[in-house]
Design a protein around this motif. Structure first.
Motif, short mmCIF file in Angstrom:
data_model
loop_
_atom_site.label_atom_id
_atom_site.label_comp_id
_atom_site.label_asym_id
_atom_site.label_seq_id
_atom_site.Cartn_x
_atom_site.Cartn_y
_atom_site.Cartn_z
N UNK B 8 -5.90 11.37 -10.73
CA UNK B 8 -6.62 10.11 -10.68
C UNK B 8 -7.91 10.25 -9.90
N UNK B 9 -9.00 10.04 -10.56
CA UNK B 9 -10.30 10.14 -9.90
C UNK B 9 -10.60 8.86 -9.17
N UNK B 10 -11.25 8.98 -8.03
CA UNK B 10 -11.68 7.74 -7.36
C UNK B 10 -12.61 6.96 -8.27
N UNK B 120 -2.24 -7.12 -4.52
CA UNK B 120 -3.69 -7.11 -4.56
C UNK B 120 -4.23 -6.14 -3.51
N UNK B 121 -5.28 -5.45 -3.88
CA UNK B 121 -5.84 -4.50 -2.93
C UNK B 121 -7.36 -4.62 -2.96
N UNK B 123 -9.19 -2.41 -1.75
CA UNK B 123 -9.64 -1.04 -1.69
C UNK B 123 -9.26 -0.37 -3.00
N UNK B 125 -9.14 2.50 -3.80
CA UNK B 125 -8.44 3.77 -3.65
C UNK B 125 -7.01 3.59 -3.16
N UNK B 126 -6.68 2.34 -2.89
CA UNK B 126 -5.34 2.09 -2.39
C UNK B 126 -4.55 1.26 -3.39
N UNK B 127 -3.38 1.77 -3.72
CA UNK B 127 -2.49 1.07 -4.63
C UNK B 127 -1.21 0.80 -3.87
N UNK B 128 -0.84 -0.47 -3.80
CA UNK B 128 0.37 -0.77 -3.07
C UNK B 128 1.29 -1.59 -3.95
#
Lengths: 195, 208
Positions: B8-10, B120-121, B123, B125-128
């Protein structure tokens, strides 16, 4: 999370599915008379087809080569299931002075300890996945019913991750965090929520 | 579904574009929490190996001059020459093969069940993600914090709706319904489960 082999599995399953569906569908069509009743009445293995290998000496070696290829492809696919994207270390570039190697375990255990200190967190597991050039963090946080999900979430997003990003000297380290509720022994005298 | 990327690319998004960021993060979340389809892959690859090995062993041993005879070749040939295309057995076999193919195709193409609800994020680059149980518990806690709510009987989390059933000792639960709804909505807003969920509240009075 670890996505190793996910794309290959989709591709392989789709390809095998298409081939089987096409073969089965064509056979079904012929048997139902799509090419006329005469074609449908013929035996599966006609005399002409049966004599084919005798006139073409390359036939059986070609079949053997095909079967060996299928076996090798199957083995490659099977072994891909055991692979993981886990990284054991990272190379950090330093200004002018080359590269420093950092062990992934040191980085992940630091963020694990950091998050484990939060109230209600029972267990964490962090791993670095991907490639040395494009690493990413995969983390599973198991928390008890007493933990404040929102506090946990904002601490990980705003603090723990920032720390890790600073440690690896990257503005953006992609991260996937899985928050799991696990039951703790000391349950709150709180809402009864039947499962 | 054209992306098979394991890598996964940023994503390139500026922080100012909040909706875009969220969408990027959401897409990444959906992919990250999707199954890898290891079980069907294991099954199909094993079958491929088995079929390949049997055919290769049979053909090569015969070519070399010492046939293994794992399969009764004569019987197979006589069955194939004696069975016509419109024979019920042929039809059944063709149907079974088609169904197997369809099953493989679905296993490969269907997006797959995600066990986690993405949050919801801000960021990209952050998956929660949180488990459904976890979200349910958070909603129940928010509802239970409302004054005069004695217990939260049930929380259901659907794809676009959260349903809360609570109890109160008050005789008239009318105002409480609104309060619980507001509390749960606030909690959901904080957590931001995706997709957005509406809130339905039912408060029952335990006073006869």
């Amino acid at each position: 999370m670890d996505r190793s082999g996910a794309g290959l599995n989709r591709f392989g399953l789709t390809l095998v599915g298409l081939l089987l569906l096409a073969g089965g569908g064509l056979a079904l069509a012929r048997s139902l008379g799509a090419w006329g009743t005469r074609a449908a009445d013929r035996p599966l293995l006609s005399a002409g087809l049966r004599g084919f290998p005798d006139g073409h000496p390359w036939f059986w070696p070609a079949v053997a080569a095909g079967a060996v290829t299928v076996t090798l492809l199957g083995l490659t696919w099977l072994f891909a299931q055991g692979r993981s994207e886990k990284l054991t270390g990272l190379s950090l570039e330093q200004d002018g002075s080359g590269v420093t190697k950092v062990s992934a375990a040191a980085l992940t255990s630091a963020i694990e300890k950091e998050v484990e200190g939060l109230p209600g967190v029972e267990k964490t597991r962090a791993r670095l996945l991907g490639s040395r050039k494009h690493p990413r963090l995969a983390m599973t946080v198991s928390y008890a019913a007493g933990a404040d999900l929102q506090a946990l979430r904002s601490h990980i997003a705003g603090f723990a991750l920032v720390g890790l990003r600073t440690a690896v000297d990257r503005d953006s380290l992609p991260a996937v965090v899985k928050l799991r509720l696990v039951d703790s022994s000391d349950r709150l005298p709180e809402p009864r929520t039947p499962e | 579904m054209t992306t098979h990327a394991g890598q996964r690319r940023p994503a390139r998004t500026s922080p100012a574009q909040a909706p875009t960021v969220d969408r990027t993060a959401r897409r990444a979340a959906r992919r990250a929490f999707r199954p890898r389809r290891r079980l069907p892959a294991l099954l199909v690859s094993s079958l491929l190996i088995a079929a390949g090995v049997i055919v290769a062993a049979e053909v090569i041993s015969t070519l070399v001059g010492s046939p293994l005879r794992l399969v009764d070749y004569g019987r197979a040939v006589s069955w194939l020459t004696g069975t016509s295309w419109n024979d019920p057995a042929t039809r059944a076999a063709a149907a079974v093969i088609s169904l197997l193919g369809l099953a493989c195709l679905l296993a490969g193409l269907r997006p797959g069940h995600t066990s986690l609800i993405p949050l919801r994020s801000d960021d990209p680059h952050l998956v929660m993600g949180v488990t459904e149980r976890g979200l349910r518990r958070a909603v129940a806690a928010a509802a239970a914090d409302v004054e005069m709510i004695t217990s939260v009987r049930r929380v259901k989390v659907r794809r676009h709706r959260v349903i809360v059933e609570a109890e109160t000792a008050l005789r008239d639960p009318g105002g409480l319904t609104r309060q619980v709804g507001a509390a749960v909505t606030r909690r959901l807003e904080e957590l931001g489960p995706r997709p957005r969920r509406a809130v339905s509240v039912r408060v029952r009075s335990t006073e006869g």
